[in-house]
Design an enzyme around this catalytic site. Structure first.
Site: not given
Length: 435
Positions: A312, A370
């Site tokens: 991320h 996700d």
């Protein structure tokens, strides 16, 4: 803000040194106030992507990427996702505190009695092609809300701002579900105010006039948790866009439409879709038995193969939302009898390898939210084309809370980023015969 420290900037070109105040937040890095830099030196800072620039002061959301920490108004996301529902989280983001029982009832009543959209909006949908991407439809419809609700557009009136916030939170599920129904050629479902916020949305998505839709509590809670985990995420691209649009005095519906347009970008809101596409591609190539070959391609810089759903931009540790989504994913698959779902089994194996392989461990490529949210949404029956719409639905409260905070900030000015110009210097236009 009161500065307790200062920073001195020196130059090698003869410009005199300049002293700037340093401000401390309650947590997080200190910031150097460079607002007078240009006036005092004739120079700008250069920060592509604004990675080292604080564009605002905020009290809403805090992220510590190194610790893997996400706080809404000081509350850890892990506690909110377990102990609160989405509307409680909305109340918190808007008002700064969690509601008591009476405040919760009043807030829920107000939201659930703003869920319908103007009847002419149903005709608005008919202007789109049936195969239009739902995000294109959503951008247009949310922007069009300002043409239907003129009575809450005075951004300088706190009551108008609150009414607009309620309307956006309430009507977004109706619009998202309508975009889906329109693409399917099915009748649009009107909201039911006797259902919870998320159960009402699932009914509008999956119900038909042919028979009564019965919400499944496990699935409703799973989607509610997805909404909580995506409700806000500090000053990301879409939130910054909402703030930038709002700084011009644009109405809140236009600002949220701008945020939706930004979220549509694959580098922002499309990550869960990309992760599911990756897992499906591995399945087509042989599933779990081919993971080793896939990992080798990921490590090969020349292969062009990327590992989606890991790492991320902000979190340099484990994404705190990922563990919650992993648990939710298991609950949903068990409820639906999909414990042996090949996509989930593949995801678990891929996570195991990535956790143990030095290549990924050294680069801190941990699973992010996700990685699991796409699997959960697929299990719920939400098509891939709708994933980013669900994200927009969840993030609406964060956008409108950030917008409201910005409007109420007396130091806020219209956004005006500067540039390092590297184009031609001044030159004269020659007659066309001499060019």
């Amino acid at each position: 803000m009161t500065a307790q420290k200062t920073a001195t900037l020196t130059f090698s070109d003869g410009t005199p040194p300049v002293e700037f105040p340093i401000y401390e937040g309650t947590i997080g890095p200190d910031v150097v106030d460079i607002r007078k830099l240009y006036a005092q030196t004739g120079k700008f800072t250069y920060d592509p992507g604004f990675m080292s620039t604080a564009a605002c002061e905020s009290r809403i959301t805090y992220i510590d990427g190194d610790k893997g920490e996400l706080l809404y108004r000081g509350y850890p996301i892990e506690q909110l996702a377990v102990n609160c529902d989405y509307l409680e989280t909305c109340y918190l983001l808007l008002n700064g505190e969690l509601p008591n029982a009476e405040q919760r009832r009043d807030f829920e009543y107000r939201v659930m009695h703003h869920t319908m959209v103007h009847e002419q909006m149903t005709r608005f949908f008919q202007g789109f092609r049936r195969d239009a991407h739902p995000m294109a439809v959503l951008v247009g419809c949310v922007g069009a809300l300002s043409a239907f609700y003129h009575d809450s557009l005075d951004i300088n009136d706190p009551e108008h701002r609150f009414v607009s916030a309620i309307r956006l939170i309430a009507k977004m599920p109706t619009l998202v579900a309508a975009a889906y129904k329109y693409s399917m050629g099915q009748p649009l479902m009107y909201p039911r105010n006797d259902l919870s916020y998320t159960a009402n949305f699932m009914r509008m998505m999956f119900g038909t006039p042919c028979e009564e839709y019965q919400p499944n509590d496990v699935l409703v809670r799973a989607l509610d948790r997805i909404l909580i985990l995506h409700a806000d995420h500090e000053q990301n691209a879409s939130t910054s866009t909402v703030r930038l649009a709002g700084s011009s005095g644009a109405n809140p519906f236009a600002c949220i439409a701008a945020g939706i347009a930004t979220l549509w970008g694959p580098a922002h809101g499309g990550a869960n879709e990309a992760c599911l596409v990756m897992l499906d591609e591995i399945q087509k190539q042989g599933g779990i038995e081919k993971i080793g070959e896939f990992i080798d391609k990921v490590k090969d810089k020349n292969s062009g193969v990327k590992l989606m759903g890991f790492g991320h931009r902000v979190y340099k540790n484990y994404d705190p939302r990922a563990k919650l989504m992993e648990e939710t994913c298991a609950e949903v698959l068990q409820e639906l009898g999909l414990q042996n779902d090949p996509t989930f089994a593949l995801a678990m194996k891929l996570e195991q390898i990535a956790r143990e392989d030095d290549y990924f461990v050294q680069r801190k490529l941990y699973p992010n939210v996700d990685f699991y949210s796409g699997i959960v949404q697929k299990a719920l029956g939400i098509p891939v084309s709708m994933f980013t719409c669900i994200f927009a639905l969840a993030r609406t409260v964060g956008w409108i809370a950030q917008w409201g905070e910005m409007i109420a900030d007396p130091d806020q000015k219209i956004g005006r980023p500067r540039q390092l110009f590297t184009g031609p210097v001044r030159r004269d236009v020659k007659p066309i015969a001499e060019r």
